[in-house]
Design an enzyme around this catalytic site. Sequence first.
Site, PDB file in Angstrom:
ATOM      1  N   ASP A  51      42.511  16.660  35.492  1.00 31.00           N
ATOM      2  CA  ASP A  51      41.107  16.307  35.260  1.00 31.00           C
ATOM      3  C   ASP A  51      40.796  14.888  35.706  1.00 31.00           C
ATOM      4  O   ASP A  51      41.690  14.087  35.948  1.00 31.00           O
ATOM      5  CB  ASP A  51      40.809  16.381  33.758  1.00 31.00           C
ATOM      6  N   LYS A  73      36.195  16.894  35.969  1.00 27.40           N
ATOM      7  CA  LYS A  73      34.995  17.291  35.244  1.00 27.40           C
ATOM      8  C   LYS A  73      34.237  16.056  34.826  1.00 27.40           C
ATOM      9  O   LYS A  73      34.818  15.093  34.381  1.00 27.40           O
ATOM     10  CB  LYS A  73      35.410  18.041  33.982  1.00 27.40           C
ATOM     11  N   MET A 186      31.730  11.699  23.746  1.00 28.80           N
ATOM     12  CA  MET A 186      30.651  12.112  24.659  1.00 28.80           C
ATOM     13  C   MET A 186      29.276  11.791  24.074  1.00 28.80           C
ATOM     14  O   MET A 186      28.333  12.560  24.256  1.00 28.80           O
ATOM     15  CB  MET A 186      30.747  13.627  24.953  1.00 28.80           C
TER      16      MET A 186
END
Length: 259
Positions: A51, A73, A186
Amino acid sequence: MSDSYQSPNQYQAPKQKAGFVSLVGAGPGDPDLLTVKGYRVIQQADVVVYDRLVSQDIIDLANKDAEMIYVGKQLDFHYVPQDQINQILADKAKEGKHVVRLKGGDSFIFGRGGEELELLAEQGVSFEVIPGITAAAGATSYAGIPLTHRDHAQSVQFITGHVQKDGKEILWESLAQPNNTLVFYMGLKQSGYIQEQLLANNFDEDMPCAIIENGTRKEQKVLTGQLSELAEMAKSAKSPALIVVGSVTSLHEKLNWFQ
Ligand code: SAH
């Protein structure tokens, strides 16, 4: 120590004719935070699927003949769709290969590791899970913010700030407990909403909070302030970043050791 314990020098991922997947958490950034077990399997892998948040130094540990597949991502942009990632892992393992699936932090904490393993299980592919240091543990340690502390917090919650497409909402009222630390993953883009919801659910405006940007990396930056300033603080922060809400964040000033 149990009979099944193998010292780091002996560890070999189980060899299977049908191939095998090791799901490895790479930690939050500082490459030295990779586990010894993770380090071993990365060196042994035939295929490494990784990733965006995995440090280059860790990717460089792979065998030079290993096939390297980037499926990076970002929050709103999936370079390779999740179902395709799942299938790549299954297909490569079925070719008889040892596949290492390398993810930032810990694969089971907001890492979709569970989803990837479900497909492997359904398709009869064997796997193991090697945990990693999740950002909430790594970044706060390097910021000198203990997640729990006898004088400040007896509990800690990890929460995603990423609003889900299917509309599953965070139970905001359940977060308003005394002596509790909240860690939002996030959450940068949603910082205004997080601030608004916490204030609407019994949090004080002057509740200390912090944003840790690039935790455990050389570029780490820690911003501290109070809840009423969170959205404003977030404007000057860059991803990846964690939002930490709770009085433990006030210890940063005293315990900051890394910068
Ligand atoms: N599985 C990962 C989390 C993936 S979600 C883990 O266990 O850490 C991605 C979010 O993790 C980012 O948006 C950010 O909130 C957080 N994150 C990951 N690495 C970070 C770092 N080095 N510093 C601060 N936050 C980080």
